[in-house]
Scaffold this active site. Structure first.
Site, PDB file in Angstrom:
ATOM      1  N   TYR A  30      41.946 -34.706 -71.441  1.00 30.48           N
ATOM      2  CA  TYR A  30      41.264 -35.921 -71.023  1.00 30.48           C
ATOM      3  C   TYR A  30      42.066 -37.158 -71.452  1.00 30.48           C
ATOM      4  O   TYR A  30      42.043 -38.184 -70.791  1.00 30.48           O
ATOM      5  CB  TYR A  30      39.842 -35.968 -71.596  1.00 30.48           C
ATOM      6  CG  TYR A  30      38.933 -34.918 -70.985  1.00 30.48           C
ATOM      7  CD1 TYR A  30      38.642 -34.944 -69.626  1.00 30.48           C
ATOM      8  CD2 TYR A  30      38.392 -33.904 -71.749  1.00 30.48           C
ATOM      9  CE1 TYR A  30      37.822 -33.991 -69.047  1.00 30.48           C
ATOM     10  CE2 TYR A  30      37.563 -32.944 -71.179  1.00 30.48           C
ATOM     11  CZ  TYR A  30      37.283 -32.986 -69.835  1.00 30.48           C
ATOM     12  OH  TYR A  30      36.476 -32.042 -69.261  1.00 30.48           O
ATOM     13  N   ARG A  66      31.555 -33.669 -66.995  1.00 26.52           N
ATOM     14  CA  ARG A  66      32.123 -32.320 -67.109  1.00 26.52           C
ATOM     15  C   ARG A  66      32.101 -31.899 -68.576  1.00 26.52           C
ATOM     16  O   ARG A  66      32.195 -32.754 -69.464  1.00 26.52           O
ATOM     17  CB  ARG A  66      33.560 -32.317 -66.599  1.00 26.52           C
ATOM     18  CG  ARG A  66      34.152 -30.929 -66.488  1.00 26.52           C
ATOM     19  CD  ARG A  66      35.647 -31.002 -66.212  1.00 26.52           C
ATOM     20  NE  ARG A  66      36.228 -29.672 -66.126  1.00 26.52           N
ATOM     21  CZ  ARG A  66      37.516 -29.431 -66.304  1.00 26.52           C
ATOM     22  NH1 ARG A  66      38.358 -30.415 -66.579  1.00 26.52           N
ATOM     23  NH2 ARG A  66      37.977 -28.200 -66.206  1.00 26.52           N
ATOM     24  N   HIS A  67      31.991 -30.599 -68.813  1.00 28.39           N
ATOM     25  CA  HIS A  67      32.045 -30.066 -70.182  1.00 28.39           C
ATOM     26  C   HIS A  67      33.353 -30.472 -70.883  1.00 28.39           C
ATOM     27  O   HIS A  67      34.318 -30.848 -70.231  1.00 28.39           O
ATOM     28  CB  HIS A  67      31.939 -28.537 -70.153  1.00 28.39           C
ATOM     29  CG  HIS A  67      33.008 -27.900 -69.320  1.00 28.39           C
ATOM     30  ND1 HIS A  67      34.313 -27.784 -69.755  1.00 28.39           N
ATOM     31  CD2 HIS A  67      32.980 -27.405 -68.062  1.00 28.39           C
ATOM     32  CE1 HIS A  67      35.028 -27.228 -68.815  1.00 28.39           C
ATOM     33  NE2 HIS A  67      34.259 -26.984 -67.762  1.00 28.39           N
ATOM     34  N   GLY A  68      33.395 -30.319 -72.196  1.00 27.03           N
ATOM     35  CA  GLY A  68      34.587 -30.671 -72.962  1.00 27.03           C
ATOM     36  C   GLY A  68      35.658 -29.589 -72.910  1.00 27.03           C
ATOM     37  O   GLY A  68      35.507 -28.571 -72.233  1.00 27.03           O
TER      38      GLY A  68
END
Ligand SMILES: *[C@@H]1O[C@H](CO)[C@@H](O)[C@H](O)[C@H]1NC(C)=O
Ligand SMILES: *[C@@H]1O[C@H](CO)[C@@H](O)[C@H](O)[C@H]1NC(C)=O
Ligand SMILES: *[C@@H]1O[C@H](CO)[C@@H](O)[C@H](O)[C@H]1NC(C)=O
Ligand SMILES: *[C@@H]1O[C@H](CO)[C@@H](O)[C@H](O)[C@H]1NC(C)=O
Ligand SMILES: *[C@@H]1O[C@H](CO)[C@@H](O)[C@H](O)[C@H]1NC(C)=O
Ligand SMILES: *[C@@H]1O[C@H](CO)[C@@H](O)[C@H](O)[C@H]1NC(C)=O
Ligand SMILES: *[C@@H]1O[C@H](CO)[C@@H](O)[C@H](O)[C@H]1NC(C)=O
Length: 424
Positions: A30, A66-68
């Site tokens: 990210y 969104r999930h990590g």
């Protein structure tokens, strides 16, 4: 190995530079898109939130997240283990990166990790919660959380549930809330619509002829060249490095970087040209299975699109009729596969040309910027016409379509002008 130590006002920062990191696509960090977070993980930039008009005030926030960062899935880990065995048993050569893999690196991925959230992913969601509370202090507030005005919805997948728990923990730790617990709802119909949409599953996801561009590229000359270069670097027979093994090698480099922040010796199996080929292969997959490739890809997300607008509509009518908004904040946690079809449905990042196996290398495309009125018209059509049950059934019945009540559309699309200017 290019590592730099930068000293800023009050702390040291170790920067690991990995030149191919920008080609990792959905497996990228990210931080790659928000590099300022490397320096200050709680930094926010409020300038992107200027309201379109002075009378405009925040009454509701929906965050679709969104999930990590997570471990690879079992399927990927099995391929990584095969590659590791090949490198240990058959690779030869004196290069230091190869010796490092063979003598120092250990195969620490185990199948039970199966795509679970890593500790870094827990922290990411906690930090995101704090950043959102700084960006929207009137909505993401202790008072509203305690007042039951938050709703949390998640996909049933463990990494999403864990991300939801982490987001909540970010808030409860921020405000030191110890006397209350906050529920979440598991809802796969909303957050995993791509599994539930029969027409999408049959006509695209499980249909080899729909995925011909992806498969042609995977077996085409560019990919074969990457496989050969990997085999040459390892001095193993070409037949050992299948397309799946090449992908596993690329994932190893990506995951070591995302999870451990190291420039791993596995990354030496790729130069920049190879990384671009790997990226294009995954771009093709996203385009044909999640994006603009087929209409049903994005239409499968109508259920989520309607859910969002129904909520906006409810908040708007509650506020208009003088009531308190009952759901001030909705946090919905899903997958890349949740976000991509929705972003496509909303008309974001619409290239003018389809991606194909034969147009490699891709030329930079002009991404057209839709006009506000076109966006409004497009959303109006979707609100009236795009119905999950109709779109996703394999055979259309004559069932009456259920039109969405769009009397408030102008009211909540005001912000879209700004959105379309910035992001499309
Ligand atoms: C915040 O975002 C704006 C617009 O994208 C940009 O111009 C500005 O430099 C950013 N500010 C900081 C401190 O990063
Ligand atoms: C690779 O290693 C395995 C196990 O040592 C061996 O059986 C196989 O013959 C090797 N392959 C080549 C091409 O050397
Ligand atoms: C969430 O993920 C973290 C990091 O992998 C793990 O330690 C924790 O047990 C998980 N929590 C739940 C509830 O699954
Ligand atoms: C409706 O929203 C406006 C703008 O935020 C606010 O001033 C007003 O108090 C809200 N009305 C109710 C009943 O919450
Ligand atoms: C995407 O772009 C194509 C070609 O310009 C256009 O026909 C299509 O309507 C666009 N789709 C959306 C959802 O905006
Ligand atoms: C069913 O109807 C929808 C909406 O009119 C349309 O988009 C879709 O193509 C139709 N499906 C089939 C299988 O004909
Ligand atoms: C649509 O909403 C408006 C305002 O909220 C309401 O007056 C109208 O009766 C609704 N129409 C239908 C068909 O439900």
């Amino acid at each position: 190995l290019p590592q730099y130590t930068i000293t800023t006002h009050c702390f040291h920062l170790l920067l690991i530079i990995l030149s191919i990191a920008k080609y990792f696509n959905t497996k990228g960090r990210y931080e790659e898109v928000k590099p300022y977070l490397i320096e200050d993980v709680l930094a926010v930039n409020r300038s992107i939130l200027q309201p379109p008009s002075a009378q405009c005030q925040e009454i509701h926030l929906t965050a679709i997240i969104r999930h990590g960062t997570r471990y690879p899935t079992t399927k990927n880990i099995k391929e990584m283990q095969k590659l590791y065995t090949i490198v240990m048993q058959n690779a030869s050569g004196e290069e230091s990166w190869l010796r490092e893999i063979q003598t120092q690196w250990t195969m620490w991925y185990t199948e039970d990790m199966d795509g679970r959230l890593v500790q870094k992913g827990v922290n990411e969601l906690k930090h995101l919660a704090v950043r959102l509370s700084k960006l929207f202090p009137s909505l993401i507030s202790e008072e509203k959380l305690r007042g039951g005005l938050f709703k949390f919805i998640t996909s049933s997948k463990h990494r999403c549930v864990n991300s939801t728990l982490s987001f909540k923990a970010g808030l409860t730790e921020l405000w030191a809330i110890k006397d209350m617990k906050f529920d979440h709802e598991v809802n796969d119909a909303l957050m995993r619509f791509f599994d539930k949409c029969a027409r999408f599953v049959q006509e695209v996801d499980n249909n080899p002829s729909a995925l011909v561009e992806i498969n042609n590229f995977k077996t085409g000359p560019e990919m074969r060249r990457v496989q050969k270069k990997i085999a040459d670097r390892l001095r193993v027979p070409y037949s050992y490095i299948t397309e799946d093994i090449a992908e596993a090698a690329f994932y190893l480099c990506a995951y070591e970087f995302a999870i451990k922040a190291v420039n791993s010796p596995w990354c030496q199996l790729f130069d920049e040209d190879d990384a671009k080929v790997m990226e294009y292969a995954s771009d093709l997959r996203e385009f044909w299975k999640r994006g603009y490739g087929y209409d049903i890809n994005s239409k499968s997300s109508c259920i989520l699109f309607h859910d969002v607008f129904r909520r906006l509509d409810k908040a708007a009518s509650e506020n208009k009729s003088g009531q308190q908004v009952t759901e001030a904040v909705t946090v919905q946690v899903g997958h890349a596969d949740t976000l991509l079809p929705l972003l496509t449905l909303l008309g974001f990042f619409n290239d003018s040309q389809a991606l194909t196996s034969t147009h490699y290398p891709p030329t930079d495309q002009q991404v057209s910027m839709p006009l506000y009125d076109d966006v409004k018209e497009h959303y109006r059509e979707l609100l009236q016409g795009c119905d999950f049950e109709n779109e996703c059934q394999l055979f259309n019945s004559t069932k009456e379509r259920f039109p969405f009540n769009i009397s408030n559309i102008g009211y909540y699309l005001k912000g879209t002008r700004q959105l379309s200017n910035r992001s499309m």
